[in-house]
Design a protein around this motif. Structure first.
Motif, short mmCIF file in Angstrom:
data_model
loop_
_atom_site.label_atom_id
_atom_site.label_comp_id
_atom_site.label_asym_id
_atom_site.label_seq_id
_atom_site.Cartn_x
_atom_site.Cartn_y
_atom_site.Cartn_z
N ASP A 11 12.28 5.31 -2.41
CA ASP A 11 12.65 6.56 -1.29
C ASP A 11 11.45 7.48 -1.88
N LYS A 12 10.64 7.15 -2.47
CA LYS A 12 9.60 8.04 -2.89
C LYS A 12 8.33 7.87 -2.16
N GLY A 13 7.83 8.73 -1.42
CA GLY A 13 6.45 8.51 -0.62
C GLY A 13 6.54 7.28 0.48
N GLY A 14 5.63 6.85 1.02
CA GLY A 14 5.84 6.07 2.16
C GLY A 14 4.77 4.69 1.46
N LEU A 54 0.94 -1.02 -0.01
CA LEU A 54 -0.02 0.17 -0.42
C LEU A 54 0.82 1.42 -0.07
N TRP A 55 0.83 2.19 -0.85
CA TRP A 55 1.81 3.22 -1.04
C TRP A 55 1.15 4.66 -1.29
N SER A 56 1.66 5.66 -0.73
CA SER A 56 1.37 7.04 -0.91
C SER A 56 2.36 7.86 -1.18
N ILE A 97 -0.99 7.16 -8.38
CA ILE A 97 -0.23 7.27 -7.24
C ILE A 97 0.65 8.57 -7.01
N THR A 98 1.60 8.22 -8.07
CA THR A 98 2.56 9.25 -8.25
C THR A 98 2.06 10.76 -8.43
N SER A 99 1.18 10.84 -9.23
CA SER A 99 0.64 11.90 -9.42
C SER A 99 -0.23 12.76 -8.60
N LYS A 100 -0.52 11.91 -7.32
CA LYS A 100 -1.37 12.25 -6.42
C LYS A 100 -2.90 12.50 -6.59
N SER A 157 12.31 -0.40 -6.84
CA SER A 157 12.98 0.15 -8.04
C SER A 157 13.83 1.35 -8.00
N ALA A 158 14.85 1.48 -8.71
CA ALA A 158 15.84 2.56 -8.65
C ALA A 158 14.98 3.94 -9.01
N LYS A 159 13.82 4.11 -9.78
CA LYS A 159 13.23 4.91 -10.09
C LYS A 159 12.16 5.48 -9.07
#
Length: 261
Positions: free
Chosen positions: A204-207, A116-118, A182-185, A199-201
């Protein structure tokens, strides 16, 4: 006189042999030094690393086509020129095999894990928070074609949350589109594959949190070699074997997949 006739006969036989050899050689398809791999969207980043390692080792190039497993299956049945199908489950490779479009029965190469990602830093993802009024949209892959979407729906139902959040669900065509939500919010939170957030891309983005794999049917990810008429399958078989090698397993583990020893 007889010797001259014999020599001419021998030359005739030799010429006929050469002609036959050229005809037979002309009928054979040249070995392609490139293979086309149809890969499930959750494998987008892992398959890039695996195919690069394979190319470095063998010199055989890989063309990647990434989409939902269901869509790729439909394309293969319709005759899409793929050599390998790397799916997000076993259902679709088995469907290919039952349609006699595979060289052999598919095998499980890894087990996927759901997270689950945000992108909202102040948010600590949890299943309980999905019912909060602050969560308006929950991104999820289309369960009709994407196995990770199926797993997410199953988990929500087992956790007795589905009925409370059903109207908040926003369906992506695949994990790739779900990730975009998700990434565009445009969605406050969403379900995706662990391989994506590692992934490298995306690292560390979000939680994100890893969800309990006991709450959904194991995501058995299978691969199969596609039957291609008049095509040499040597390179396809090489890649298929490499996918189950120690080197490929280590790459899969780095992306959060569970692999059998």
């Amino acid at each position: 006189m007889l010797k001259a006739i014999f020599i001419k006969f021998q030359n005739f036989k030799f010429n006929v042999f050469i002609i036959i050899l050229l005809v037979v050689s002309g009928c054979k398809q040249p070995k392609r030094n490139v293979i086309r791999i149809a890969a499930a969207a959750n494998m987008q980043y892992a398959i890039e690393e695996i195919s690069n390692a394979f190319t470095e080792k063998t010199g055989v190039s890989c063309e990647l086509v990434v989409s939902s497993s269901g869509k790729l299956t439909a394309q293969i049945i319709e005759g899409a020129p793929y050599d390998i199908f790397v799916s997000a489950n076993m259902k679709y490779p088995n469907e290919i095999y039952k349609n006699e479009l595979a060289l052999e029965a598919p095998k499980v190469y890894a087990y996927g894990q759901l997270v689950l990602w945000s992108m909202y830093q102040e948010m600590e993802p949890s299943l309980e928070m999905l019912t909060n009024d602050t969560i308006v949209h929950i991104a999820i892959a289309n369960p009709k074609t994407a196995p990770y979407g199926q797993a997410a729906i199953e988990l929500l139902k087992k956790s007795n949350v589905y009925d409370l959040v059903e109207e908040k669900l926003v369906y992506g065509e695949s994990i790739s589109q779900t990730n975009q939500f998700i990434t565009s919010k445009s969605s406050e939170i969403g379900f995706t594959a662990m391989s994506v957030v590692l992934s490298a891309k995306m690292k560390d983005k979000g939680g994100w949190i890893l969800l309990n794999k006991k709450e959904y049917t194991p995501i058995e990810q299978g691969a199969v070699i596609i039957k291609r008429e008049n095509q040499d399958s040597t390179n396809s078989r090489k890649f298929y074997k490499f996918l189950f090698s120690k080197e490929a397993r280590e790459i899969l583990e780095d992306f959060g997949y569970l692999v059998a020893e």
